[in-house]
Design a protein around this motif. Structure first.
Motif, PDB file in Angstrom:
ATOM      1  N   ILE A 741      12.719  33.614  72.599  1.00 51.43           N
ATOM      2  CA  ILE A 741      11.531  34.369  73.232  1.00 51.43           C
ATOM      3  C   ILE A 741      11.998  35.685  73.661  1.00 51.43           C
ATOM      4  N   GLU A 742      11.244  36.610  73.719  1.00 51.55           N
ATOM      5  CA  GLU A 742      11.632  38.122  74.102  1.00 51.55           C
ATOM      6  C   GLU A 742      10.498  38.698  74.881  1.00 51.55           C
ATOM      7  N   VAL A 743      10.859  39.533  75.772  1.00 52.71           N
ATOM      8  CA  VAL A 743       9.988  40.463  76.606  1.00 52.71           C
ATOM      9  C   VAL A 743      10.292  41.707  76.378  1.00 52.71           C
ATOM     10  N   ILE A 744       9.467  42.492  75.753  1.00 50.85           N
ATOM     11  CA  ILE A 744       9.513  43.737  75.126  1.00 50.85           C
ATOM     12  C   ILE A 744       8.858  45.029  75.821  1.00 50.85           C
ATOM     13  N   MET A 745       9.521  45.983  76.484  1.00 53.04           N
ATOM     14  CA  MET A 745       8.783  47.105  76.986  1.00 53.04           C
ATOM     15  C   MET A 745       9.155  48.335  76.098  1.00 53.04           C
ATOM     16  N   SER A 746       7.970  49.043  75.898  1.00 51.99           N
ATOM     17  CA  SER A 746       8.297  50.443  75.102  1.00 51.99           C
ATOM     18  C   SER A 746       7.482  51.556  75.717  1.00 51.99           C
ATOM     19  N   ASN A 747       7.870  52.929  75.154  1.00 49.37           N
ATOM     20  CA  ASN A 747       7.364  53.992  75.744  1.00 49.37           C
ATOM     21  C   ASN A 747       6.198  54.494  74.695  1.00 49.37           C
TER      22      ASN A 747
END
Length: 765
Positions: A741-747
């Motif tokens: 599982i992963e949580v991804i933040m991007s710009n």
């Protein structure tokens, strides 16, 4: 290394007694007149130097002019009769110990404006009575003046006139020895004070914390300081900015007193105004329970059994002696001087200890500024020292690593003088002259900033391994937040003077929690063998390595606050400092939990907060320990975090998880991936921690991705997160055991900076 026991201290005291006897073996001369330089009516441009009294026996005047002769010191002298007198001046050629060419400390003695033929400061590697020849005194009152010839650290201790033309005064002198007292006509016995609950010796941060804290707890306090200003290394005289975080850990109100007077310096050395000498003095004088004694040097101790009965001091300008009587004493001298005189167990790190600094500043003037040749200074070129950026010669101008940390202090300071003047000569007259024609030296500390000397032994000796292993002592109380910071000579600049380096480097061990701090035990703050002696500051019970973290000034000041509160318990319970730990620690726990402004007027009074007291706002804790939070917490420093692009670490927005947060601007692609697994299937809430700010994005995309689903939400990071500890919920999800599982933040497409700190995974109710 050396461990010094009570037996050694007793032998040392006996040896000092013999020395004093030698000092007074010379009888008082007939028709002799002794004039102490420090007692001159006008000091002119000469500085009063009191830091080496234990070495050479007295305060003295120093012509500290940075290469410009200082204005004359003047006074009037009464003679018992007219006639022919021989004149002696106690002085030295301060560069003679190194056989350096030239005599930079030259000065003249003038009688009624007429200088003697002899020039002083030209002979003697040690302090001695320089024979000035004979003079005819034709009237009962004359004017004496000290006329500096160079501006380069000339020094004068005293002037002796005697009609016994064959008389020789004693060269070796101890503080306030019988010869000096007889010559000055001082009373045989000092004036006694009232009995104090606590006598604090030393007016640096530790002494200030101890005195103010004890006074606010209802104790009657004497604060004895041998300088004209308070603050010690954190005063305008030395200008070391105060470091160490306050108001945190188990007792978040400890440090509030220090916060009332701590300097506002933005550099070290800072400016005179930034160190707020007047604020420190006003803070002390506002306390009705404190009697402040500036320019007062403690030099002797009286004991009854093992306990200190009194400390005797003299005024460094007038010579007046005072015996300070007390039930309790606090050694905040830095050098552990009171403990040493009292026979306390102590330790010194003889070789490779931290040294003394004398910092300096300079500026660019509008026109060319000349500087004289200094053949007696260290022979340096621009490659032999760090270029003084920002117009500062900073903390690393340090020497004395292998010298005796007490007996060689004047030598350390003078070596620092030679190093700085040698560097300045390189800038002005050698390979730096084309660039620095307009440069002018504006300030140099003549009061040294020592880091390490004696450490008095308590019931606990704090060691490096205790700090690194985070040993939890039951009486841990003062948070030390500075890294274990030890100084060593910097090899790059040792080539010319390897036997006595003058530039240091700091070697850091960052095992200390710099946010919350390591709690120093109370048992480090009192002597293990002098039953009524406290200590605070850099002379507490630690090893050389542990001193590297506890030695900074705000930390020492907090030690003082705890000592003041413990002194109040000793006074109230009529017990020893040790008994505060063994029998009354719950009382100390209660007092350490009080706000810094809370007080009582007497030891049996009621606590109150003054109406005009400034209440400090609560500390917004910069640090939240991930291990202290429920559920699975993955901080941005976790090994299971992957970065795309170059993210910047930040600490400016308080209340972050772990040691910092990270952020990234718009433009070039950036992502952060928090990866995890759960150990059993079920529904879980996923939360994101971030810091809100007006420059953050209103549309930061955050995606939760699992084999079961992928969900993206957009977060307005200009708005404060709604959940405790800075979290916002990303939703509830069904997760299976051991699946990625992963949580991804991007710009991607954002309208501001994106901010990532941590994620938290909690079982859904």
């Amino acid at each position: 290394m050396r461990f010094t026991s009570r037996l050694f201290s007793i032998l040392t005291v006996l040896a000092m007694t013999v020395l004093s006897s030698d000092c007074v073996s010379a009888a008082k001369p007939t028709d002799g007149v002794l004039v102490e330089a420090e007692s001159f009516n006008q000091h002119g441009g000469w500085k009063l130097d009191t830091q080496f009294i234990e070495i050479m026996g007295s305060p003295y005047l120093l012509a500290h002019g940075l290469g410009q002769p200082v204005s004359d010191a003047k006074t009037t002298v009464q003679f018992p009769s007219t006639g022919k007198y021989r004149v002696f001046v106690r002085t030295k050629d301060w560069v003679a110990p190194w056989n350096a060419p030239g005599t930079p400390g030259r000065f003249q003695l003038a009688i009624d404006g007429k200088p003697l033929k002899e020039t002083f400061g030209t002979k003697g590697a040690n302090w001695f009575w320089h024979d000035g020849g004979t003079v005819e005194i034709t009237k009962p009152e004359i004017e004496l003046s000290l006329h500096d010839l160079t501006g380069f650290e000339g020094r004068c201790d005293a002037i002796l006139f005697t009609k016994d033309l064959s008389y020789s005064p004693p060269n070796e002198m101890a503080p306030m020895d019988q010869w000096r007292k007889a010559m000055l006509g001082l009373p045989a016995q000092p004036e006694k004070t009232k009995p104090y609950d606590l006598v604090v010796v030393g007016g640096g941060y530790a002494g200030l914390g101890a005195a103010i804290s004890a006074a606010r707890m209802g104790c009657q306090v004497a604060l004895v300081q041998n300088r004209p200003v308070l603050g010690g290394n954190g005063s305008s005289e030395v200008r070391v900015w105060a470091k160490g975080l306050v108001r945190r850990g188990k007792y978040p109100h400890i440090g509030e007193i220090i916060a009332e007077f701590a300097d506002s310096a933005t550099a070290s050395p800072g400016t005179y105004e930034e160190f707020g000498d007047d604020v420190k003095e006003a803070t002390v004088r506002a306390e009705k329970n404190i009697d402040l004694f500036l320019n007062t040097h403690a030099y002797a101790v009286k004991k009854e059994g093992d306990a200190i009965q009194s400390v005797t001091a003299f005024n460094t300008k007038t010579g007046k002696q005072t015996e300070f009587q007390g039930a309790l004493f606090a050694d905040c001298t830095g050098h552990g001087q009171i403990g040493y005189l009292a026979g306390a167990d102590y330790y010194t790190h003889e070789k490779g200890h931290m040294g003394m600094s004398n910092m300096w500043t300079w500026k660019e003037a509008e026109k060319t500024q000349a500087f004289p040749e200094v053949p007696w200074a260290l022979d340096l070129t621009m490659d032999d020292f760090p270029y003084p950026k920002r117009f500062h010669g900073e903390w690393f101008w340090e020497s004395g690593f292998d010298k005796d940390s007490i007996k060689d202090l004047e030598s350390m300071r003078d070596w620092n003088f030679r190093a700085v003047y040698g560097a300045w000569n390189a800038m002005k007259n050698k390979d730096g002259k084309d660039k620095h024609g307009n440069a002018v030296l504006t300030w140099m500390a003549y009061i040294g900033g020592p880091r390490e000397s004696r450490m008095l032994r308590g019931d606990v000796i704090l060691r490096r391994k205790d700090i690194v292993n985070k040993v939890a002592f039951p009486d841990g109380c003062v948070p030390s937040t500075w890294s274990i910071d030890l100084h060593y000579p910097k090899k790059q600049y040792m080539k010319k003077y390897p036997e006595d380096p003058f530039i240091s480097q700091a070697v850091f061990d960052r095992s200390v929690d710099r946010k919350r701090g390591y709690p120093i035990p109370y048992r480090c703050f009192y002597s293990r063998n002098v039953p009524n002696l406290f200590m605070a500051g850099r002379c507490v019970s630690v090893t050389h390595e542990a001193l590297g973290t506890v030695r900074v000034m705000k930390t020492g000041g907090m030690m003082g606050e705890v000592v003041g509160k413990a002194a109040a318990i000793c006074t109230e319970k009529k017990c020893s400092p040790r008994a505060v730990y063994t029998d009354f620690y719950q009382d100390l726990d209660r007092l350490m939990s009080l706000k810094g402004v809370e007080r009582r007027d007497s030891i049996d009074g009621e606590f109150y907060t003054p109406k005009n007291a400034t209440q400090l706002p609560p500390v917004i804790d910069a640090y939240i320990d991930p291990a202290a939070l429920p559920g699975l917490v993955i901080d941005d420093e976790n090994n299971n975090v992957q970065f795309v692009g170059k993210w910047t670490k930040g600490e400016g927005l308080k209340g972050y998880i772990g040691n910092h947060y990270v952020y990234h601007g718009r433009g070039k692609k950036a992502e952060i991936h928090f990866k995890f697994q759960v150990d059993k299937p079920g529904k879980y809430e996923v939360r994101l921690a971030y810091g809100h700010h007006e420059n953050r994005a209103t549309n930061t995309p955050v995606t939760v991705r699992s084999p079961q689903e992928t969900k993206t939400v957009k977060i307005n990071q200009r708005i404060k997160p709604p959940l405790p500890n800075g979290f916002i919920s990303l939703g509830t999800f069904q997760f299976e055991k051991d699946q990625p599982i992963e949580v991804i933040m991007s710009n991607s497409g954002v309208d501001g900076n994106v901010h990532a700190d941590a994620i938290q995974v909690l079982p859904a109710e």
